[in-house]
Design an enzyme around this catalytic site. Sequence first.
Site, PDB file in Angstrom:
ATOM      1  CG  ASP A  56      69.970  42.193  48.340  1.00 53.19           C
ATOM      2  OD1 ASP A  56      69.829  43.200  47.854  1.00 53.19           O
ATOM      3  OD2 ASP A  56      69.781  42.127  49.539  1.00 53.19           O
ATOM      4  CD  GLU A  81      75.478  45.432  46.891  1.00 53.03           C
ATOM      5  OE1 GLU A  81      75.869  45.801  48.061  1.00 53.03           O
ATOM      6  OE2 GLU A  81      74.161  46.007  46.639  1.00 53.03           O
ATOM      7  CG  ASP A 154      72.266  48.369  45.118  1.00 53.16           C
ATOM      8  OD1 ASP A 154      71.749  47.109  45.639  1.00 53.16           O
ATOM      9  OD2 ASP A 154      73.031  48.921  45.815  1.00 53.16           O
ATOM     10  CB  ILE A 156      67.305  45.321  47.929  1.00 51.70           C
ATOM     11  CG1 ILE A 156      66.099  44.309  47.531  1.00 51.70           C
ATOM     12  CG2 ILE A 156      66.737  46.302  49.044  1.00 51.70           C
ATOM     13  CD1 ILE A 156      65.656  43.439  48.296  1.00 51.70           C
ATOM     14  CG  ASP A 157      71.053  51.320  47.816  1.00 52.95           C
ATOM     15  OD1 ASP A 157      72.485  51.104  47.904  1.00 52.95           O
ATOM     16  OD2 ASP A 157      70.677  52.551  48.446  1.00 52.95           O
ATOM     17  CB  THR A 159      70.264  44.971  52.326  1.00 53.63           C
ATOM     18  OG1 THR A 159      70.772  44.872  50.821  1.00 53.63           O
ATOM     19  CG2 THR A 159      69.884  43.467  52.615  1.00 53.63           C
ATOM     20  CG  ASP A 295      75.728  51.969  46.166  1.00 54.76           C
ATOM     21  OD1 ASP A 295      74.801  51.502  46.484  1.00 54.76           O
ATOM     22  OD2 ASP A 295      77.009  51.887  46.592  1.00 54.76           O
TER      23      ASP A 295
END
Length: 356
Positions: A56, A81, A154, A156-157, A159, A295
């Site tokens: 991330d 994020e 984001d 890695i949306d 995770t 997001d």
Amino acid sequence: MTTKEFLSALLSASEKAANIARVCRKNSELFNLLIEEKTGSEKNERFVNDFKTLADVVIQETIKHDVGKLFPSIRDNIKGEEGNKFENTLGEGVIVEICEEQAETKAMLLKVLNGNEEAAEALAEEIHKNVSVDEELPEFTESIDIEKCGVWIDPIDGTAEYINANCVTTSIANIEKSGLKCATVLIGVFNKQTSKPVFGVINQPFFHELDGEFKSKIFWGASINGENHHNIVTESGENTRKVAIISSAETRRGTLESAGYKTVISNGAGYKILKVIENDASIYFLSKNTTFKWDTCAGQAILNSIGGDVIDLQASIRKKKPISLTYKDGDDKCNQNGLIAYRSVTHLINLIPSFL
């Protein structure tokens, strides 16, 4: 650089991000080292455990570095994020910064990875690769002042889906409840003057698997002053099945079903918006304050480019008309009032009265 070149840079950044995500999962040395739990203000209250990964943080900082290098005037307006401080297993805090030279980046990663030479080398090599995406892009009639743009990432949306990879299908075609397909890289660009999203890129790093190797699928859309471009298939027409994609914590499920919607639970806010974009679900409904600007910005830009939108649920109910989510500097990062993502406004006409 032109508007087209800017979009091309975003697509390439998303694919480099996908490559990093895949390398971190495939390399057992990296994967066993990279997980730490979010705490304090970084933690999403909805989750008992809200993990972040080195993937991330590295992805976010790589996108910021690569896009910021090409477009230095917006470097300070590229936000994500994650914080860029990562704690290694020795309890040492390390600031993750992408350096100009691969050797310097490797040296930084060695601190995070407790001196693991092989893992640091593999990750640094991926960070510094030249990546391009073979995508035919339009010539834009409308130009955008890139200096007046902000970017939400984001990295890695989803995770938890990325870490666990526990694939569970649903009864609705093409919709997964959980698993690697629910993990997405999201890059959204908004106009700081109008507060509207203008570019969106959603990358599914684990869309195709062939002989143990994963390949991406990339979705993009642009909506600038009424000029719309995208790579979304629209020939399928309106989704008349009335499918509402929701989270497992949704408390208004009964009201949706009373309005004639079949509800389906899935993970990952970016993935749920993507299912609306792809016409697999007619709406994504959320009554909670559990999504953030990173997001929604990318998906909303793509939806805008095909005639859809993401609206503020409570504001729309109060004003009895669709009120789009907006993106302003200094605003609360959280989408406090819930949301509805839709591809066709017809669903709002049918749905909103149920909540008045």
